[in-house]
Scaffold this motif. Structure first.
Motif, short mmCIF file in Angstrom:
data_model
loop_
_atom_site.label_atom_id
_atom_site.label_comp_id
_atom_site.label_asym_id
_atom_site.label_seq_id
_atom_site.Cartn_x
_atom_site.Cartn_y
_atom_site.Cartn_z
N PHE A 166 -18.28 47.07 32.21
CA PHE A 166 -17.07 47.93 32.32
C PHE A 166 -17.03 49.88 32.21
O PHE A 166 -16.02 49.70 33.58
CB PHE A 166 -16.07 48.29 30.19
N GLY A 167 -18.33 49.85 32.46
CA GLY A 167 -18.71 50.94 33.82
C GLY A 167 -18.60 51.37 34.79
O GLY A 167 -18.03 51.63 35.81
N ILE A 168 -19.15 49.59 35.60
CA ILE A 168 -18.84 49.68 36.86
C ILE A 168 -17.70 49.36 37.22
O ILE A 168 -16.83 50.46 38.27
CB ILE A 168 -19.82 48.39 36.54
N LEU A 169 -16.84 49.18 36.11
CA LEU A 169 -15.23 49.17 36.83
C LEU A 169 -14.57 50.14 36.91
O LEU A 169 -14.06 50.45 37.82
CB LEU A 169 -14.33 47.91 35.60
N VAL B 225 -15.98 53.50 37.03
CA VAL B 225 -16.20 53.81 38.37
C VAL B 225 -15.30 53.09 40.10
O VAL B 225 -14.79 54.45 39.89
CB VAL B 225 -17.96 53.95 38.27
N TYR B 226 -15.57 51.78 39.57
CA TYR B 226 -14.68 51.79 41.16
C TYR B 226 -13.38 51.89 40.91
O TYR B 226 -12.78 52.85 42.04
CB TYR B 226 -15.14 50.09 41.25
N LEU B 227 -12.65 52.28 40.03
CA LEU B 227 -11.30 52.82 39.38
C LEU B 227 -11.08 54.27 39.88
O LEU B 227 -10.36 54.09 40.28
CB LEU B 227 -11.13 52.06 38.22
N ALA B 228 -12.20 54.50 39.23
CA ALA B 228 -12.26 55.88 39.24
C ALA B 228 -11.90 56.49 41.11
O ALA B 228 -10.98 57.11 41.43
CB ALA B 228 -12.81 56.91 38.94
#
Length: 113
Positions: free
Chosen positions: A28-31, A33-36
């Motif tokens: 969820f953290g990787i997601l 960062v990607y969405l940001a």
């Protein structure tokens, strides 16, 4: 637009118990960062010319503005692609929170543009 936004948020809220069991907090953290990064790039993708489409007085003006939006999207997508693929692996490993395999790194580079 209000209905679409509301229903999209509602789907996320309804599916959150299932998603938290499928994915780890790290994923969820990787997601996030990607969405940001993606949300920043989406704002500038068509150079905000899509907002002027409602102001067009004639159909020709609207067509020209649509063409400008398309050109802006092509240019910004090309720049993001060049940027995503020109970052060396060592730099990505320094900023990434988990060890990256070559396959994961290529997947992230392809998905961003």
């Amino acid at each position: 637009m209000l209905t679409g936004t509301t229903s999209g948020q509602l789907v996320g809220i309804i599916l959150s118990p299932a998603l938290t069991r499928l994915y780890s907090p790290q994923q969820f953290g990787i997601l996030s960062v990607y969405l940001a990064i993606l949300s920043i790039l989406v704002v500038i993708a068509s150079l905000r010319y899509e907002l002027t489409l409602t102001l067009a007085k004639t159909d020709i003006d609207a067509i020209n503005l649509t063409a400008i939006c398309a050109c802006g999207l092509i240019i910004t997508t090309t720049l993001v692609s060049v940027g995503a693929f020109s970052v060396p692996k060592s730099v990505m490993e320094n900023f990434w929170p988990t060890p990256l395999s070559s396959l994961n790194m290529m997947t992230y580079r392809v998905l961003l543009p």
